[in-house]
Design an enzyme around this catalytic site. Structure first.
Site, PDB file in Angstrom:
ATOM      1  N   GLY A 105      56.516-131.196  48.868  1.00  0.00           N
ATOM      2  CA  GLY A 105      56.098-130.014  48.120  1.00  0.00           C
ATOM      3  C   GLY A 105      54.619-129.933  47.840  1.00  0.00           C
TER       4      GLY A 105
ATOM      5  N   ARG B 111      56.867-135.420  56.041  1.00  0.00           N
ATOM      6  CA  ARG B 111      56.493-134.048  55.713  1.00  0.00           C
ATOM      7  C   ARG B 111      55.611-133.466  56.797  1.00  0.00           C
ATOM      8  NH1 ARG B 111      51.276-134.261  54.950  1.00  0.00           N
ATOM      9  NH2 ARG B 111      50.301-136.045  53.934  1.00  0.00           N
TER      10      ARG B 111
ATOM     11  N   ILE C 187      49.821-128.659  50.139  1.00  0.00           N
ATOM     12  CA  ILE C 187      51.248-128.381  50.280  1.00  0.00           C
ATOM     13  C   ILE C 187      51.725-128.986  51.598  1.00  0.00           C
ATOM     14  CG2 ILE C 187      53.021-126.597  50.506  1.00  0.00           C
ATOM     15  CD1 ILE C 187      51.164-124.722  48.945  1.00  0.00           C
ATOM     16  N   GLY C 188      52.747-129.797  51.515  1.00  0.00           N
ATOM     17  CA  GLY C 188      53.367-130.366  52.706  1.00  0.00           C
ATOM     18  C   GLY C 188      54.859-130.450  52.476  1.00  0.00           C
TER      19      GLY C 188
ATOM     20  N   CYS D  18      43.467-133.313  54.705  1.00  0.00           N
ATOM     21  CA  CYS D  18      44.279-132.399  55.515  1.00  0.00           C
ATOM     22  C   CYS D  18      43.675-132.169  56.905  1.00  0.00           C
ATOM     23  CB  CYS D  18      44.494-131.070  54.805  1.00  0.00           C
ATOM     24  SG  CYS D  18      45.288-131.262  53.201  1.00  0.00           S
TER      25      CYS D  18
ATOM     26  N   GLY E 220      52.115-131.343  57.970  1.00  0.00           N
ATOM     27  CA  GLY E 220      50.717-131.445  57.556  1.00  0.00           C
ATOM     28  C   GLY E 220      50.050-132.724  58.005  1.00  0.00           C
TER      29      GLY E 220
ATOM     30  N   TYR F 146      45.595-137.381  49.936  1.00  0.00           N
ATOM     31  CA  TYR F 146      45.534-138.428  48.907  1.00  0.00           C
ATOM     32  C   TYR F 146      46.367-138.015  47.710  1.00  0.00           C
ATOM     33  CZ  TYR F 146      43.786-140.704  44.690  1.00  0.00           C
ATOM     34  OH  TYR F 146      43.723-141.355  43.491  1.00  0.00           O
TER      35      TYR F 146
END
Length: 214
Positions: free
Chosen positions: A156, A75, A140-141, A174, A77, A81
Site C-alpha cells: 500500500g 509488491r 505507493i506499491g 523509486c 514498483g 525506504y
C-alpha cells in the site's frame, strides 16, 4: 465501505508482510472482513518486482553497519525506504478496480488527506505516488493477489510524516532520478501527529466501496 483496522505500531517489515499474507487467505476464505493495517517500520530498504539493483547506492555491508534491513518483496514498483517517522497503510481489500484505477484512488485519498493539513500535493504524470511540486512525499506499491472471487490487494502506502529524509540518500527513490523527497514535517516546519493523519486517511478509505460501485 466497512473494514477492520489493525494498528501494529512499530513492527519489522517482514513480520508485517507475513501478517498480510495470512490476512489475505482469511479474507479469501470468508473468515475475515476487509482489513487495513497501520504500522511503522524500522530502517528498511525494499525492492519491488520492478526494481533495479543499480538504484541501491551502497553495499549490503554498509547497510548492515547502518542498521538498515534489505528486503526483496512482491509488491509492484522499484526501490524505496521505510523507517521511523513514516506512516504505513496497508489496505487488504477485495477489489473490483483494475490496478491503474486502484493506484489512482490511493493517490487521490492521500492528496485529499494532505490538503486537510495544509499541504497542497499532487499526482505526477507517468509516475505512481504523491508529490509536493517535484518532491515525493508518499510512495505507493501494491500487489493484486488473484483469488477465485477476484483480487485482494496487499501492500500500500508509505507517507513521510516525520521521516529522517537523509536515509533516502542510500537509494534512488523509486528509481526516479532528478527528483527529491519531502515529508509533512519538512513542509509544515513542525512535527506531525501520526494519529491525526492516519485517522484522516482511514476516513478517506471508507469511500473505496463507493468507488468500486461506479
Amino acid at each position: 465501505m466497512a473494514f477492520e483496522v489493525v494498528k501494529l505500531g512499530k513492527i519489522g517489515y517482514q513480520a508485517a508482510w507475513d501478517l498480510q499474507k495470512d490476512c489475505i487467505e482469511q479474507i479469501s476464505s470468508g473468515h475475515m472482513n476487509n482489513r487495513v493495517i497501520v504500522a511503522e517500520h524500522p530502517h528498511t530498504i525494499t525492492l519491488g518486482r520492478n526494481s533495479s539493483w543499480g538504484n541501491l547506492l551502497c553495499t549490503r555491508k554498509r547497510l548492515e553497519v547502518l542498521g538498515i534491513e534489505l528486503v526483496e518483496t512482491d509488491r509492484g514498483g522499484d526501490i524505496t525506504y521505510h523507517g521511523p517517522g513514516q506512516l504505513i497503510i496497508y489496505p487488504l481489500f477485495s477489489c473490483g478496480l483494475g490496478p491503474k484505477e486502484y493506484l489512482r484512488f490511493l493517490e487521490r485519498i492521500l492528496i485529499k488527506s494532505l490538503l486537510k493539513f495544509g499541504i497542497l500535493a499532487n499526482a505526477k504524470a507517468g509516475y505512481t505516488g504523491v508529490w509536493v511540486k517535484d518532491n515525493k512525499i508518499a510512495s505507493i506499491g501494491v500487489k493484486f493477489n488473484r483469488r477465485r472471487q477476484g483480487y485482494i490487494t496487499s501492500h500500500g502506502v508509505a507517507l513521510n510524516v516525520n521521516t529522517n529524509l537523509d536515509f533516502f540518500n542510500y537509494i534512488i527513490p523509486c528509481g526516479i532520478k532528478n527528483c527529491g523527497v519531502t515529508s509533512m514535517q519538512k513542509e509544515l516546519h513542525v512535527q506531525q501527529s501520526f494519529t491525526s493523519i492516519a485517522g484522516e486517511i482511514l476516513e478517506q478509505l471508507k469511500s473505496f466501496g463507493d468507488v468500486v460501485k461506479v
